[in-house]
Motif scaffolding. Structure first.
Motif: not given
Length: 361
Positions: A44-47, A292-295, A334-343
């Motif tokens: 998962i990328c963050c940016g 904001t920063q996205s996953l 795709s941009e996703i929202f959930g209980q996740l973090s980058g990497g």
């Protein structure tokens, strides 16, 4: 005995049908369904995530006005018709109203009469004042009365002058002029018609639209309202003008949601060559950006079933299903929202057959 074998076959069929395991329908595209022999993993990328959404829009006049007469009268002359281009101040029609013209003539006569009276009073006071220089020639009371009479007549002149100006202004209302440059898109009267009856149901004499510049109105759904990128230009095209693409900046936003839970934005569109017309529909490409920063994950990593939307992450060689909500989409990402973090490792082509804590090979 002859009925025993068919009954056994029927029972066996029903038993097999009930033993079939029911799965929720997998809405993931067929391209996502890969062989489960070797799991393909990514991270998962963050940016920041920028995308766009295509929405329908409609051209509207930059200015539009329904022209009604200010006074009641008969249409004496029509000087324009539907489709005519007019300039600001150009005469569109002339009305006639005998009672208004009579009032103007009466006001002019009264003004001339009171002017003559005031001039006579002023002359009389001037002579008395000159004669009063000789002691005893004119009584002080007579001089004061002449002065009062002069001032009263001068006041009457100002009153009649205002009355004449008012009558003249009303008379000007018999001439209908254009308030701005534009095109007459509708004409609802003919010569000889009575207009200005002050009825709410009466149609306007003309409808005038400014055509040199138009407004492109687009309704933005609530989900995208906070993601509009007003710094970048908007591109749009019209079905009636094949092969032509236009670009412009967003000019204004309503800053409020309408009845359909959407916000109206407007784009000013120059139309000097008159290629575009009010009412035309457009396909508008609205730039979006996440505040904001996205996953970010590949779109193929999202499993969409009839029950839920989730991604399959990997931890210690086992699958973990995490519910997500999809945001913006651009290309295959795709941009996703959930209980996740980058990497975090994520399966790239999962299916709904994968269960929680199932080993990933």
């Amino acid at each position: 005995m002859k009925y025993l074998i068919p009954l056994i076959l029927i029972f066996t069929s029903l038993t097999e049908a009930c033993s079939v395991e029911q799965h929720p329908a997998d809405l993931t595209s067929s391209k996502q369904k890969k062989s489960t022999g070797t799991a393909q993993l990514g991270r998962i990328c963050c940016g920041s995530f920028a995308a766009s959404v295509k929405l329908p829009g409609q051209l509207k006049p930059y200015e539009q006005v329904s022209i009604f007469p200010k006074v009641s009268g008969f249409v004496k002359q029509l000087l324009v018709d539907r489709g005519d281009f007019v300039h600001k101040g150009q005469v569109l029609a002339k009305l006639e109203a005998p009672e208004i013209e009579s009032q103007l003539q009466t006001a002019m006569s009264k003004y001339d009469q009171i002017q003559q009276t005031a001039a006579a009073s002023r002359e009389r006071y001037t002579r008395l004042k000159e004669a009063a220089k000789e002691p005893g020639a004119v009584a002080p009371l007579e001089l004061d009365m002449a002065q009062a009479r002069m001032k009263a007549d001068e006041a009457a002149v100002q009153s009649e002058k205002a009355n004449l100006f008012s009558s003249g202004s009303i008379n000007k209302y018999l001439t209908i002029t254009a308030p701005f440059d534009g095109i007459i898109v509708q004409r609802n009267v003919s010569e000889g018609a009575l207009v200005g009856g002050n009825k709410a149901s009466d149609p306007p004499m003309f409808i005038l639209e400014a055509s040199g510049k138009l407004r492109l109105e687009v309704m933005i759904p609530e989900d995208y309202v906070d993601k509009i990128d007003s710094k970048h230009p908007v591109s749009f095209s019209f079905n009636a003008l094949t092969g032509k693409t236009f670009t412009a900046q967003i000019s204004r936003m309503a800053k409020a949601l309408g009845s359909e839970r959407s916000e109206a934005i407007e784009i000013d569109v120059p139309n000097a060559q008159q290629l575009l017309k009010a009412g035309m529909y457009a396909e508008v490409d609205i730039p979006l950006s996440s505040p904001t920063q996205s996953l970010i994950v590949p779109s193929s990593a999202i499993v969409r079933s009839t029950e839920r939307m989730y991604v399959v992450t990997e931890k210690n060689g086992k699958a973990h299903l995490v519910d997500v909500r999809e945001g913006l989409r651009k290309g295959d990402s795709s941009e996703i929202f959930g209980q996740l973090s980058g990497g975090i490792p994520v399966m790239l082509h999962p299916t709904d057959d994968i269960k929680e804590n199932e080993p990933i090979h």
